[in-house]
Design a protein around this motif. Structure first.
Motif, PDB file in Angstrom:
ATOM      1  N   ALA A  19       0.833  -1.205   0.000  1.00  0.00           N
ATOM      2  CA  ALA A  19       0.000   0.000   0.000  1.00  0.00           C
ATOM      3  C   ALA A  19       0.866   1.253   0.000  1.00  0.00           C
ATOM      4  N   LYS A  20       1.916   1.238   0.798  1.00  0.00           N
ATOM      5  CA  LYS A  20       2.824   2.383   0.865  1.00  0.00           C
ATOM      6  C   LYS A  20       3.509   2.607  -0.479  1.00  0.00           C
ATOM      7  N   THR A  21       3.961   1.525  -1.100  1.00  0.00           N
ATOM      8  CA  THR A  21       4.645   1.619  -2.390  1.00  0.00           C
ATOM      9  C   THR A  21       3.721   2.170  -3.464  1.00  0.00           C
ATOM     10  N   VAL A  22       2.509   1.664  -3.526  1.00  0.00           N
ATOM     11  CA  VAL A  22       1.552   2.143  -4.526  1.00  0.00           C
ATOM     12  C   VAL A  22       1.242   3.617  -4.285  1.00  0.00           C
ATOM     13  N   LYS A  23       1.039   3.985  -3.035  1.00  0.00           N
ATOM     14  CA  LYS A  23       0.730   5.378  -2.722  1.00  0.00           C
ATOM     15  C   LYS A  23       1.879   6.318  -3.098  1.00  0.00           C
ATOM     16  N   GLU A  24       3.105   5.897  -2.831  1.00  0.00           N
ATOM     17  CA  GLU A  24       4.267   6.736  -3.121  1.00  0.00           C
ATOM     18  C   GLU A  24       4.560   6.847  -4.616  1.00  0.00           C
ATOM     19  N   ASN A  25       4.217   5.827  -5.384  1.00  0.00           N
ATOM     20  CA  ASN A  25       4.593   5.794  -6.795  1.00  0.00           C
ATOM     21  C   ASN A  25       3.459   6.053  -7.769  1.00  0.00           C
ATOM     22  N   ARG A  26       2.294   6.369  -7.260  1.00  0.00           N
ATOM     23  CA  ARG A  26       1.186   6.634  -8.174  1.00  0.00           C
ATOM     24  C   ARG A  26       1.363   8.003  -8.819  1.00  0.00           C
ATOM     25  N   THR A  27       0.895   8.093 -10.024  1.00  0.00           N
ATOM     26  CA  THR A  27       0.911   9.349 -10.762  1.00  0.00           C
ATOM     27  C   THR A  27      -0.460   9.536 -11.385  1.00  0.00           C
ATOM     28  N   HIS A  28      -0.690  10.705 -11.889  1.00  0.00           N
ATOM     29  CA  HIS A  28      -1.961  10.996 -12.538  1.00  0.00           C
ATOM     30  C   HIS A  28      -2.133  10.068 -13.751  1.00  0.00           C
ATOM     31  N   ASP A  29      -3.232   9.373 -13.804  1.00  0.00           N
ATOM     32  CA  ASP A  29      -3.546   8.437 -14.891  1.00  0.00           C
ATOM     33  C   ASP A  29      -2.510   7.319 -15.043  1.00  0.00           C
ATOM     34  N   TRP A  30      -1.922   6.864 -13.943  1.00  0.00           N
ATOM     35  CA  TRP A  30      -0.919   5.805 -14.051  1.00  0.00           C
ATOM     36  C   TRP A  30      -1.525   4.539 -14.636  1.00  0.00           C
TER      37      TRP A  30
END
Length: 56
Positions: A19-30
């Motif tokens: 969850a932490k990894t996804v939250k940190e690496n998400r971008t707009h329209d990923w």
């Protein structure tokens, strides 16, 4: 019983790390951009390797 508790703790920690990894690496329209998807897959694979769960 102890093994189950240890496994449960590992699963909880894995879920938190993912969850932490996804939250940190998400971008707009990923979810629509191929390069952003590739980066997200790479980061998730790193977390899975940390727990020795990665597909080889």
């Amino acid at each position: 019983m102890l093994e189950e508790a240890i496994l449960e703790d590992e699963v909880i920690q894995l879920a938190k790390d993912l969850a932490k990894t996804v939250k940190e690496n998400r971008t707009h329209d990923w979810d629509k951009k191929a390069q952003a998807q590739a980066c997200m897959r790479l980061e998730i694979k790193k977390v899975l390797r940390k727990y020795d769960l990665s597909a080889k």
